[in-house]
Structures are given as structure tokens and as C-alpha cells.
Design an enzyme around this catalytic site. Structure first.
Site, PDB file in Angstrom:
ATOM      1  N   HIS A 203       0.834  -1.204   0.000  1.00  0.00           N
ATOM      2  CA  HIS A 203       0.000   0.000   0.000  1.00  0.00           C
ATOM      3  C   HIS A 203       0.869   1.255   0.000  1.00  0.00           C
ATOM      4  CE1 HIS A 203      -3.367  -2.675   0.980  1.00  0.00           C
ATOM      5  NE2 HIS A 203      -2.572  -3.205   1.890  1.00  0.00           N
ATOM      6  N   SER A 327      15.237  15.903 -21.179  1.00  0.00           N
ATOM      7  CA  SER A 327      14.210  16.940 -21.223  1.00  0.00           C
ATOM      8  C   SER A 327      14.716  18.069 -22.104  1.00  0.00           C
ATOM      9  CB  SER A 327      13.921  17.466 -19.814  1.00  0.00           C
ATOM     10  OG  SER A 327      13.182  18.669 -19.861  1.00  0.00           O
TER      11      SER A 327
END
Length: 495
Positions: A203, A327
Site C-alpha cells: 500500500h 528533457s
């Protein structure tokens, strides 16, 4: 202060229309690819062209027609038909092995007249048979058996066998070797990292530690299971006429055992014979295969998202590629593009495979053409999967492990030892040790929502009154040492 000038400026010039200023890209020769598989990613998926392209389909059609002619004459199925010599059989098979650009162009030319692709194949083969005396000499009997080309066949007799051969070749010669290579690489990584301890997350929260190798081994094991299913796939075929009844066969040659002729021919092609069909082979084997490949894709998608998450956490560090840009504006970035590209292509592949599987198993009564256009997309379905496999494999090869980060994470989460401590208390309570009441609740109170240090945990253990050997074992335990049998479990990959 003078008022600002509010005189309207001149209206911007209207943009020129695209048709007036742009070169029509559709008119460029050679033609530009509409999709990325035949454009940007062509090099990666090119091996599939030999199996799943339109030209490959036509070559397999020629192959089936040739082998059917040879089968009929070799087994003397049609009374009066001569048996072909080895040289004549080689000539016919040479039409298949030599199938290339000239044949592709000629088929297209014939089909413009026939408006029927399988009929065009029949006429092409008859042309080659008519030309046989120029190659083999006037004594060849090939022209006399020309009418046995496509004898008693419906188009689907040829098509279903052709697709089975195409898909078998694509799976066995291209997709399976690539997918197996990826899983072998992953298994090697799992073995190499089998004993590298890592804080597990359930989780998204700190949980019982594991090893990085064990987590990769789980994915490798899942993928291998799907590969075994794909490797064991059956490729079915039929040859039984327009409605699956051998109607024309029995009328034309009533003395032949047509089911046996059909069976031996289909098995001669290396396929599994389907004895009961409508006009079409039922395609159930295709649905089964595509479901297995799609399931492999989905497990691989799980791998891609997990590795992406490990990269995001810093567990894996990507090795920069010289000259590559991460990028256009942030120079520092090394993006996990291999795994992101794989995710998208796996989703596209699954969408196509799911559509193929659900569409192909249904045909109205004897025949409808939904399967015809659907099967033409088998190539893109495998192409997107193959592209994803290639990306994941390349991505895995450019990773290194930040072991110091893993050690820091473990050392910052001593509370994960609450599980083994309360489990040891439970065992001690059962064996009669007093003072072990409510072990889970006591560890919950100690650890939940708190960060513990090594001293905190050891002080708690010391005050429990556990047997000396149990207390010593727990006191020596660290988060990095609390990995159970994780490293040993990687060994199951070798089974």
C-alpha cells in the site's frame, strides 16, 4: 498624462490554407507510413514483416496452394492425374521460396481485375505453371495438372491455413525468442540481486523487508509461466470446402477418403487438423493464443510500472546514454522512457489482442467477413508487444542499484521488526512463557505511526522477559537481516 492610444491595430493576416501552401504528404513516393510501426519503430518490428504482412499472407497462400497440388498428385487422389517428379515439385516450391517484389506487384495487378485476393493467387500460380516448360523443358507434366490448383477449395481453406502458418512463424521465430530473451535477462538480474535486502512497500507504506532479487524473480516466474503457455499453443487448420462438408470433393472424386486426405495435408503443413468446422476454421486457437500473449503483456506492464516506481524511489539508477536528452528544458533529467514506452505499447497490443480474441470466435452461421479484416491486424498486435519487449529489455540493461539508499531506507524503519517480535512472543506464550499477553497490541502501540531507532527496539525486547535464546535472536535482528528466505526463493527460477 496623455490618454493611451486605443486605435485598433490592423487585423492579423489570415493564415494561408493548408492546401495552398503545403506539399501533400500522401503523394510522396515511396509512400510514408501511416502508423509508427512502419515508420518510427520499423527497425524493431521488421522481423514480423516476414510473417504477418500482406505480402507474407500472399506468400503463405501460394505455399498452401503449391503443397495442396503436390499432395493431391503425390497421393493420387484424383484419378488420371500424373504424379509430379522431384524436379517438378522443386519448381513449384521455388515459386514460394522465390516469392518477392515481382510477385507482389503481379498479384496486385491481377487483383485489380479479379477484385479477389485468393483468386489472384490462383491465377499467379497458374501463370507460373504455364511457364514451367520454358524452365523444365517441354516434357514436364505440370501444365496438365493446372486445374488442380485450388481444387475443391474455398478461399477459407487457403486462408485459414495461411494464417495459421503465419502466426506460428511469427510466434516461434520472432516473438517467443525476443520475449524469452527478456525474461532470461530478468532472471539473471534476479539471481545477481538475490541477497540485496530492500524495504518492501505494501500500500506504498514500509512493510516486511524483502530482497530486490526476490521481487524481480516473482515477475520473471510469472512471465515464464505465460511463455510456456504460448510455446505450447496449437495452430489449427482445416480443408473441407465451402460449408465444411466436403460437398464438392465427394461429387468430383467420390472414391477418395476426403477427411483422411484433409487430415494428412493439414498435418503435413505442421498444423493440428480441425475435423469439424463451418466454412471457416473456428479461430478458437487464435483466441486462446492471443489471450495468453495479452496476459504476458499485462504481467510485463506490471514489471514496467514496478521498475518505474523503483527508479522514482532511487532504488534503480539509470545509466545515462551519451548524447541523449532527457528533457528539452531540464538538462539534469534521465527519464525512464523505455518503461513508459513499453507501458503504452503493451496497452495498445492488449487492446488489439483482446479485440482479435473476442471477434474471431464468432461468425454468423457459416460465414461472415468480420474475421477477414480483423485478422489483418494480427501484425500490429504482435508489433506493439514486440516493441515493448525490446524497450523493457533495453531499459533493464541500463540500470544500476543504489545499495546505499536501500541500506538507509532499512535503517530508518526499525518499526518493521514489530512483526517478528510479536510473532516470537506468540510462540513463547504457546510454549508456556508468562508475560507474553497481547503481543500484537503491545507492538502496535509501540510502532504504529512512529519511527523507532535500533535502541528503541532493543530496549523493548530486553524488557519482555523472553527466553534468553529468543531474546538474543531478536536483539541481533536488523531490518536488513529480516528478509526470511527471500534470497533462497530466487532459486525456484531454475526449476
Amino acid at each position: 498624462m496623455p490618454a493611451p492610444d486605443r486605435t485598433p491595430s490592423a487585423a492579423p493576416a489570415a493564415a494561408p490554407t493548408a492546401h495552398a501552401t503545403r506539399v501533400p504528404l500522401a503523394e510522396i513516393d515511396p509512400p510514408l507510413a501511416l502508423g509508427p510501426l512502419d515508420g518510427r519503430y520499423r527497425r524493431t518490428v521488421a522481423p514480423l514483416v516476414d510473417h504477418l504482412s500482406e505480402a507474407a499472407l500472399n506468400r503463405e497462400r501460394v505455399h498452401v496452394e503449391v503443397e495442396w497440388l503436390i499432395h493431391l498428385t503425390s497421393h493420387r487422389v484424383v484419378p488420371g492425374a500424373p504424379e509430379l517428379s522431384a524436379e517438378e515439385q522443386a519448381y513449384l516450391r521455388g515459386v514460394v521460396t522465390g516469392f518477392g517484389a515481382t510477385d507482389v506487384a503481379r498479384l496486385a495487378e491481377i487483383e485489380r481485375t479479379t477484385v479477389h485476393d485468393v483468386k489472384a493467387v490462383e491465377y499467379l500460380l497458374k501463370e507460373r505453371i504455364a511457364a514451367a516448360p520454358d524452365v523444365l523443358g517441354p516434357g514436364t507434366v505440370l501444365p496438365s495438372v493446372s486445374e488442380l490448383v485450388h481444387f475443391c477449395c474455398t478461399s477459407e481453406d487457403v486462408n485459414n491455413l495461411s494464417y495459421a502458418l503465419m502466426v506460428r512463424g511469427a510466434v516461434q521465430d520472432v516473438w517467443l525468442p525476443a520475449a524469452t530473451g527478456l525474461v532470461d535477462d530478468l532472471a539473471t538480474m534476479a539471481r545477481d540481486l538475490a541477497d540485496v535486502p530492500m524495504l518492501a512497500l505494501t500500500h506504498g507504506q514500509p512493510a516486511t523487508p524483502t530482497t530486490l532479487g526476490k521481487e524481480l524473480a516473482v515477475l520473471a516466474h510469472r512471465l515464464r509461466r505465460q511463455l510456456r503457455r504460448v510455446a505450447g499453443a496449437e495452430f489449427l487448420g482445416k480443408l473441407n470446402g465451402a460449408t465444411g462438408t466436403y460437398g464438392a470433393h465427394v461429387v468430383a472424386v467420390p472414391g477418395a477418403d476426403w477427411p483422411e486426405v484433409s487430415r494428412t495435408f493439414v498435418e503435413h503443413l505442421g498444423l493440428t487438423w480441425n475435423p469439424l468446422t463451418t466454412q471457416i476454421e473456428s479461430h478458437d486457437w487464435q483466441a486462446e493464443l492471443y489471450a495468453d500473449v495479452a496476459r504476458f503483456n499485462r504481467v510485463l506492464h506490471n514489471l514496467a510500472t514496478d521498475v518505474w516506481t523503483y527508479i522514482s524511489r532511487g532504488v534503480f539508477v539509470q545509466i545515462p546514454v551519451a548524447g541523449a536528452t532527457g528533457s528539452s528544458t531540464m538538462p539534469h533529467k534521465v527519464n525512464p522512457i523505455r518503461f513508459e514506452n513499453a507501458e503504452a505499447n503493451l496497452e495498445l497490443s492488449c487492446a488489439l489482442l483482446d479485440t482479435l480474441a473476442s471477434t474471431l470466435v464468432t461468425s454468423r452461421l457459416q460465414r461472415d467477413l468480420t474475421d477477414s479484416t480483423t485478422q489483418r491486424n494480427i501484425g500490429p498486435a504482435f508489433g506493439h508487444s514486440l516493441l515493448a519487449v525490446d524497450n523493457v529489455r533495453r531499459g533493464l540493461g541500463a540500470l544500476s542499484v543504489d545499495r546505499e539508499l536501500l541500506e538507509r531506507e532499512l535503517d530508518q524503519n526499525w518499526e518493521v521488526l514489530g512483526e517478528p517480535v510479536q510473532s516470537a512472543m506468540r510462540a513463547a506464550a504457546v510454549s508456556g512463557v508468562t508475560g507474553m499477553e497481547n503481543p500484537y497490541e503491545r507492538l502496535k502501540e509501540l510502532t504504529r505511526g512512529r519511527r523507532l531507532t535500533a535502541d528503541d527496539m532493543r530496549e523493548f525486547i530486553a524488557g519482555l522477559g523472553l527466553p534468553e535464546d529468543v531474546a538474543a535472536r531478536l536483539t541481533a535482528l536488523t531490518p536488513g537481516g529480516y528478509t526470511g528466505l527471500a534470497a533462497d526463493l530466487v532459486g525456484y527460477l531454475d526449476d
